[in-house]
Design a protein around this motif. Sequence first.
Motif, PDB file in Angstrom:
ATOM      1  N   TYR A  49       0.836  -1.206   0.000  1.00  0.00           N
ATOM      2  CA  TYR A  49       0.000   0.000   0.000  1.00  0.00           C
ATOM      3  C   TYR A  49       0.869   1.253   0.000  1.00  0.00           C
ATOM      4  O   TYR A  49       0.639   2.180  -0.785  1.00  0.00           O
ATOM      5  N   ALA A  53       1.221   3.704  -3.262  1.00  0.00           N
ATOM      6  CA  ALA A  53       0.767   5.089  -3.116  1.00  0.00           C
ATOM      7  C   ALA A  53       1.848   6.065  -3.567  1.00  0.00           C
ATOM      8  O   ALA A  53       1.549   7.093  -4.190  1.00  0.00           O
ATOM      9  N   GLU A  59      -3.237   1.603  -5.087  1.00  0.00           N
ATOM     10  CA  GLU A  59      -2.677   1.041  -3.872  1.00  0.00           C
ATOM     11  C   GLU A  59      -3.629   0.125  -3.111  1.00  0.00           C
ATOM     12  O   GLU A  59      -3.215  -0.911  -2.582  1.00  0.00           O
TER      13      GLU A  59
END
Length: 105
Positions: A49, A53, A59
């Motif tokens: 994630y 991102a 993500e």
Amino acid sequence: MEQLLSALVLLQSELPADFPMDMETLMMISMVMTVVFAVIGIGVGYWIYKDAAKRGNNELLWAVATGGMTFLFFPIGIVLLIAYFVIRSDETPTEPEDASVAGDW
């Protein structure tokens, strides 16, 4: 988890008398393994994630898919992790430019 417990119940009914472990030990091993795979899955999902991102990828999709598959089906999760490394973009859009290339005068 339910399949594991039902397998343990079936195993308990067929345990030979000289089996070196009792049912409580098998249950404890299954609980510890579940926690270990959950921690690994959450860690992989969190790392994906954060990395996705920074790189501008989707993500949430990558994190849930990779973390969930790592927890549920470990080999498939590892394959997804490798696929993420192959597919992700090489550079992050928020990386500062190199000072020697930017020509700070």
